[in-house]
Design a protein around this motif. Structure first.
Motif, PDB file in Angstrom:
ATOM      1  N   VAL A   1       1.598   4.274  10.730  1.00  0.00           N
ATOM      2  CA  VAL A   1       0.540   3.258  10.592  1.00  0.00           C
ATOM      3  C   VAL A   1       0.361   2.885   9.119  1.00  0.00           C
ATOM      4  CG1 VAL A   1      -1.964   2.902  10.790  1.00  0.00           C
ATOM      5  CG2 VAL A   1      -0.693   3.880  12.706  1.00  0.00           C
ATOM      6  N   LEU A   2       0.325   3.898   8.248  1.00  0.00           N
ATOM      7  CA  LEU A   2       0.109   3.642   6.812  1.00  0.00           C
ATOM      8  C   LEU A   2       1.273   2.858   6.217  1.00  0.00           C
ATOM      9  CD1 LEU A   2      -1.303   7.136   5.835  1.00  0.00           C
ATOM     10  CD2 LEU A   2      -2.550   4.976   5.773  1.00  0.00           C
ATOM     11  N   ASP A   3       2.480   3.202   6.647  1.00  0.00           N
ATOM     12  CA  ASP A   3       3.660   2.531   6.105  1.00  0.00           C
ATOM     13  C   ASP A   3       3.753   1.079   6.577  1.00  0.00           C
ATOM     14  OD1 ASP A   3       6.117   3.257   4.517  1.00  0.00           O
ATOM     15  OD2 ASP A   3       7.040   2.298   6.265  1.00  0.00           O
ATOM     16  N   LEU A   4       3.379   0.839   7.831  1.00  0.00           N
ATOM     17  CA  LEU A   4       3.481  -0.516   8.394  1.00  0.00           C
ATOM     18  C   LEU A   4       2.355  -1.443   7.935  1.00  0.00           C
ATOM     19  CD1 LEU A   4       4.346  -0.266  12.215  1.00  0.00           C
ATOM     20  CD2 LEU A   4       5.762  -1.228  10.414  1.00  0.00           C
ATOM     21  N   PHE A   5       1.227  -0.841   7.527  1.00  0.00           N
ATOM     22  CA  PHE A   5       0.017  -1.638   7.291  1.00  0.00           C
ATOM     23  C   PHE A   5       0.248  -2.853   6.364  1.00  0.00           C
ATOM     24  CE2 PHE A   5      -4.004  -2.979   5.706  1.00  0.00           C
ATOM     25  CZ  PHE A   5      -4.872  -2.823   6.759  1.00  0.00           C
ATOM     26  N   PRO A   6       0.806  -2.674   5.156  1.00  0.00           N
ATOM     27  CA  PRO A   6       0.963  -3.842   4.266  1.00  0.00           C
ATOM     28  C   PRO A   6       1.841  -4.940   4.874  1.00  0.00           C
ATOM     29  CG  PRO A   6       1.293  -1.794   3.065  1.00  0.00           C
ATOM     30  CD  PRO A   6       1.281  -1.440   4.520  1.00  0.00           C
TER      31      PRO A   6
ATOM     32  N   ALA B   1      -1.913 -11.952   8.497  1.00  0.00           N
ATOM     33  CA  ALA B   1      -3.030 -12.602   7.793  1.00  0.00           C
ATOM     34  C   ALA B   1      -2.660 -13.128   6.418  1.00  0.00           C
ATOM     35  CB  ALA B   1      -4.188 -11.611   7.676  1.00  0.00           C
ATOM     36  N   ARG B   2      -1.424 -12.984   6.018  1.00  0.00           N
ATOM     37  CA  ARG B   2      -0.977 -13.427   4.690  1.00  0.00           C
ATOM     38  C   ARG B   2      -1.819 -12.783   3.591  1.00  0.00           C
ATOM     39  NH1 ARG B   2       3.648 -14.365   5.837  1.00  0.00           N
ATOM     40  NH2 ARG B   2       3.963 -15.261   3.778  1.00  0.00           N
ATOM     41  N   ILE B   3      -2.217 -11.545   3.784  1.00  0.00           N
ATOM     42  CA  ILE B   3      -2.981 -10.820   2.774  1.00  0.00           C
ATOM     43  C   ILE B   3      -2.087  -9.739   2.168  1.00  0.00           C
ATOM     44  CG2 ILE B   3      -4.890  -9.179   2.397  1.00  0.00           C
ATOM     45  CD1 ILE B   3      -6.521 -10.686   4.443  1.00  0.00           C
ATOM     46  N   SER B   4      -2.025  -9.739   0.835  1.00  0.00           N
ATOM     47  CA  SER B   4      -1.251  -8.739   0.135  1.00  0.00           C
ATOM     48  C   SER B   4      -2.088  -7.456   0.017  1.00  0.00           C
ATOM     49  CB  SER B   4      -0.897  -9.318  -1.240  1.00  0.00           C
ATOM     50  OG  SER B   4      -0.463  -8.317  -2.066  1.00  0.00           O
ATOM     51  N   THR B   5      -1.501  -6.319   0.350  1.00  0.00           N
ATOM     52  CA  THR B   5      -2.275  -5.066   0.444  1.00  0.00           C
ATOM     53  C   THR B   5      -1.547  -3.895  -0.203  1.00  0.00           C
ATOM     54  OG1 THR B   5      -2.859  -5.788   2.685  1.00  0.00           O
ATOM     55  CG2 THR B   5      -3.482  -3.553   2.086  1.00  0.00           C
ATOM     56  N   ARG B   6      -2.314  -3.044  -0.876  1.00  0.00           N
ATOM     57  CA  ARG B   6      -1.811  -1.721  -1.246  1.00  0.00           C
ATOM     58  C   ARG B   6      -2.761  -0.696  -0.630  1.00  0.00           C
ATOM     59  NH1 ARG B   6      -2.159   0.289  -5.996  1.00  0.00           N
ATOM     60  NH2 ARG B   6      -3.119  -1.521  -6.960  1.00  0.00           N
ATOM     61  N   VAL B   7      -2.183   0.319  -0.020  1.00  0.00           N
ATOM     62  CA  VAL B   7      -3.016   1.326   0.650  1.00  0.00           C
ATOM     63  C   VAL B   7      -3.250   2.492  -0.303  1.00  0.00           C
ATOM     64  CG1 VAL B   7      -3.207   2.870   2.644  1.00  0.00           C
ATOM     65  CG2 VAL B   7      -2.010   0.687   2.875  1.00  0.00           C
ATOM     66  N   GLY B   8      -4.524   2.809  -0.549  1.00  0.00           N
ATOM     67  CA  GLY B   8      -4.862   3.918  -1.449  1.00  0.00           C
ATOM     68  C   GLY B   8      -4.763   5.274  -0.764  1.00  0.00           C
ATOM     69  N   CYS B   9      -5.186   6.325  -1.488  1.00  0.00           N
ATOM     70  CA  CYS B   9      -5.133   7.685  -0.936  1.00  0.00           C
ATOM     71  C   CYS B   9      -6.241   7.874   0.099  1.00  0.00           C
ATOM     72  CB  CYS B   9      -5.317   8.716  -2.037  1.00  0.00           C
ATOM     73  SG  CYS B   9      -3.943   8.714  -3.167  1.00  0.00           S
ATOM     74  N   GLY B  10      -5.989   8.753   1.032  1.00  0.00           N
ATOM     75  CA  GLY B  10      -6.981   9.026   2.067  1.00  0.00           C
ATOM     76  C   GLY B  10      -7.979  10.082   1.621  1.00  0.00           C
ATOM     77  N   GLU B  11      -9.243   9.864   1.952  1.00  0.00           N
ATOM     78  CA  GLU B  11     -10.301  10.828   1.627  1.00  0.00           C
ATOM     79  C   GLU B  11     -11.073  11.131   2.908  1.00  0.00           C
ATOM     80  OE1 GLU B  11     -10.856  12.045  -1.306  1.00  0.00           O
ATOM     81  OE2 GLU B  11      -9.604  10.744  -2.556  1.00  0.00           O
ATOM     82  N   PRO B  12     -11.531  12.357   3.062  1.00  0.00           N
ATOM     83  CA  PRO B  12     -12.372  12.642   4.235  1.00  0.00           C
ATOM     84  C   PRO B  12     -13.626  11.771   4.210  1.00  0.00           C
ATOM     85  CG  PRO B  12     -11.755  14.662   3.099  1.00  0.00           C
ATOM     86  CD  PRO B  12     -11.323  13.540   2.214  1.00  0.00           C
TER      87      PRO B  12
ATOM     88  N   GLY C   1     -12.942  11.904  10.307  1.00  0.00           N
ATOM     89  CA  GLY C   1     -11.851  10.968  10.027  1.00  0.00           C
ATOM     90  C   GLY C   1     -11.570  10.864   8.534  1.00  0.00           C
ATOM     91  N   PHE C   2     -10.650   9.961   8.193  1.00  0.00           N
ATOM     92  CA  PHE C   2     -10.253   9.758   6.789  1.00  0.00           C
ATOM     93  C   PHE C   2     -10.299   8.265   6.485  1.00  0.00           C
ATOM     94  CE2 PHE C   2      -8.455  13.645   8.256  1.00  0.00           C
ATOM     95  CZ  PHE C   2      -8.603  14.509   7.185  1.00  0.00           C
ATOM     96  N   VAL C   3     -10.796   7.943   5.290  1.00  0.00           N
ATOM     97  CA  VAL C   3     -10.863   6.534   4.907  1.00  0.00           C
ATOM     98  C   VAL C   3      -9.825   6.280   3.808  1.00  0.00           C
ATOM     99  CG1 VAL C   3     -12.752   6.936   3.240  1.00  0.00           C
ATOM    100  CG2 VAL C   3     -12.392   4.652   4.190  1.00  0.00           C
ATOM    101  N   PHE C   4      -9.089   5.187   3.972  1.00  0.00           N
ATOM    102  CA  PHE C   4      -8.078   4.778   2.993  1.00  0.00           C
ATOM    103  C   PHE C   4      -8.530   3.454   2.392  1.00  0.00           C
ATOM    104  CE2 PHE C   4      -4.570   7.696   3.962  1.00  0.00           C
ATOM    105  CZ  PHE C   4      -5.021   8.237   5.153  1.00  0.00           C
ATOM    106  N   GLU C   5      -8.815   3.480   1.112  1.00  0.00           N
ATOM    107  CA  GLU C   5      -9.231   2.246   0.442  1.00  0.00           C
ATOM    108  C   GLU C   5      -8.050   1.272   0.433  1.00  0.00           C
ATOM    109  OE1 GLU C   5     -10.895   1.218  -3.875  1.00  0.00           O
ATOM    110  OE2 GLU C   5     -11.569   3.148  -3.054  1.00  0.00           O
ATOM    111  N   LEU C   6      -8.350  -0.007   0.611  1.00  0.00           N
ATOM    112  CA  LEU C   6      -7.285  -1.013   0.625  1.00  0.00           C
ATOM    113  C   LEU C   6      -7.457  -1.944  -0.575  1.00  0.00           C
ATOM    114  CD1 LEU C   6      -7.437  -1.985   4.423  1.00  0.00           C
ATOM    115  CD2 LEU C   6      -5.773  -0.465   3.327  1.00  0.00           C
ATOM    116  N   ALA C   7      -6.414  -2.071  -1.384  1.00  0.00           N
ATOM    117  CA  ALA C   7      -6.449  -3.061  -2.461  1.00  0.00           C
ATOM    118  C   ALA C   7      -5.920  -4.361  -1.865  1.00  0.00           C
ATOM    119  CB  ALA C   7      -5.559  -2.603  -3.608  1.00  0.00           C
TER     120      ALA C   7
END
Lengths: 139, 276
Positions: B142-147, B154-165, B257-263
């Motif tokens: 899921v994390l790898d496919l997300f961007p 959606a034509r949105i450029s994304t970087r997935v940050g580190c996961g935090e509890p 769960g874990f939250v991953f910030e999205l740039a």
């Protein structure tokens, strides 16, 4: 403009997807959307009522899912051409089951407009060469 | 092309049609042996014991191997060997099409190479996961496919940050999740502000952003998650992981769960993953 357009029923529980496909089909001069359904049970009823040339149907839907609906459509209206268009369409298990149940195509999301356009063109030609659209009364 | 199984790829390339794929699947049904049949053929299990397991399967939704182990008829090592044997000897869709003369052998080899190249962008790289998500086979996919999926839908450029509890519920106006149940069950949630959600819903539906109502904001975000989860499941399935997708829901229980910030280049958003 063609004499008789390919008639299409769209089945998806997402308003987003219904809007997307309706807009794509509307831009295609050989096809028209004659109805929509939000789950498999509605789809089975709409197929019997509207007799569309082509059904574009999701797989994961609440209540009656797309594969169950495909089974019912194949039993009640075996002449209906059904293509699955689903986020789980790339899963071999789902795609294989859909083909076994009689689907003419299984497409995965996000929708590839070239692939969907080619399917509409193919089905339009098929309906035309079969002696005109079966449900081509709407123009 | 997106993530696909080989039969679909052949149809979309115009190499075969649905009838031919159906005939190949029927041939595979006839030729491919189930774990129970292989166990009987290999004399690991009597026919009577295999029938007992099959009878039990009618009442309980469990794989043959797991039930046979539970019933004390086979051990886990024997099941592993049988699964490997099944994998090695399985007639595959391309081979079945060649056998039925719907495809030439040399052409199949060429197409397999093209298919592998086509699917290369969907190969998953090793990602570091936070403790608690390690061992979940679906999460890294899921994390790898997300961007990639966010750009395509959606034509949105994304970087997935580190996961935090997650210690407290994320404060975003739009929150939605899909549940994937099975061997590596995972709740996949997406939360975003109005700007992000409106953009996703508008791009996914093709509608003008002004025509997106509150229901459509959720629906559009949910549809994106459907696409993300469905494609991730297709990749996981190739590794033998069985999963089922449920329709999106707006009620998210993010505890543990874990939250991953999205740039992202539109609004603000975050991805939530929670093992189920």
């Amino acid at each position: 403009m063609p004499d008789k357009k390919l008639t299409v029923l769209i089945v998806d529980d997402s308003r987003t997807v219904l809007a997307q496909i309706e807009s794509f089909v509307a831009a295609n001069e050989t096809a028209e959307v004659v109805g929509t359904a939000r789950n498999g049970a509605e789809a089975v009823q709409q197929v019997s009522r509207l007799k569309p040339d082509l059904v574009l149907m999701d797989i994961v839907m609440p209540d009656v899912d797309g594969l169950s609906a495909l089974r019912l459509i194949a039993a009640k209206n075996p002449e209906t051409r059904v293509a699955m268009l689903s986020s789980v369409g790339a899963m071999a298990s789902k795609a294989e089951e859909a083909f076994r149940l009689g689907a003419i195509q299984v497409m995965s999301k996000p929708i590839d407009e070239d692939v969907l356009g080619a399917l509409l063109a193919q089905e339009y030609e098929r309906a035309r060469s079969a002696g005109g659209s079966r449900a081509g009364g709407r123009q | 092309m997106g993530v696909q199984f080989f039969g679909q790829y052949l149809i979309e390339c115009g190499e075969v049609n649905a009838e031919q794929v159906r005939a190949a699947l029927n041939l595979m049904d006839v030729e491919n042996r189930s774990i129970g049949e292989l166990a009987v053929e290999g004399r690991l299990l009597s026919k009577a014991d295999a029938d007992k397991v099959n009878a039990e399967q009618r009442h309980r939704d469990m794989p043959f191997g797991e039930l046979a182990v539970e019933m004390g008829l086979l051990d886990e090592e024997q099941i592993d060997n049988l699964v490997q044997l099944q994998w090695r000897t399985r007639l595959r869709i391309g081979q079945a099409l060649v056998r039925l003369r719907h495809l030439d052998r040399a052409r199949l080899d060429e197409l397999l190479i093209r298919y592998e190249e086509d699917q290369e962008p969907h190969r998953i790289e090793n990602l570091e996961l936070p403790l608690g998500l390690e061992g979940n086979a679906l999460a890294p996919i899921v994390l790898d496919l997300f961007p990639n999926m966010m750009m395509r839908v959606a034509r949105i450029s994304t970087r997935v940050g580190c996961g935090e509890p997650i210690f407290e519920r994320p404060d975003f106006s739009v929150q939605i999740a899909v549940a994937v149940s099975g061997d590596s069950g995972l709740l996949v949630g997406l939360v975003g502000d109005e700007e992000f959600s409106r953009h996703v819903a508008a791009k996914a539906s093709g509608l003008d952003p002004d025509r997106i109502d509150a229901d459509m904001l959720l629906d559009g975000m949910g549809e994106f998650l459907n696409v993300l989860a469905g494609n991730a499941m297709a990749i996981a399935e190739r590794n033998g992981i069985e999963l089922e997708l449920e329709p999106p829901r707006a009620e998210i229980d993010v505890g543990s769960g874990f939250v991953f910030e999205l740039a992202v280049n539109v609004g603000t958003a975050a991805l939530i993953l929670k093992p189920l």
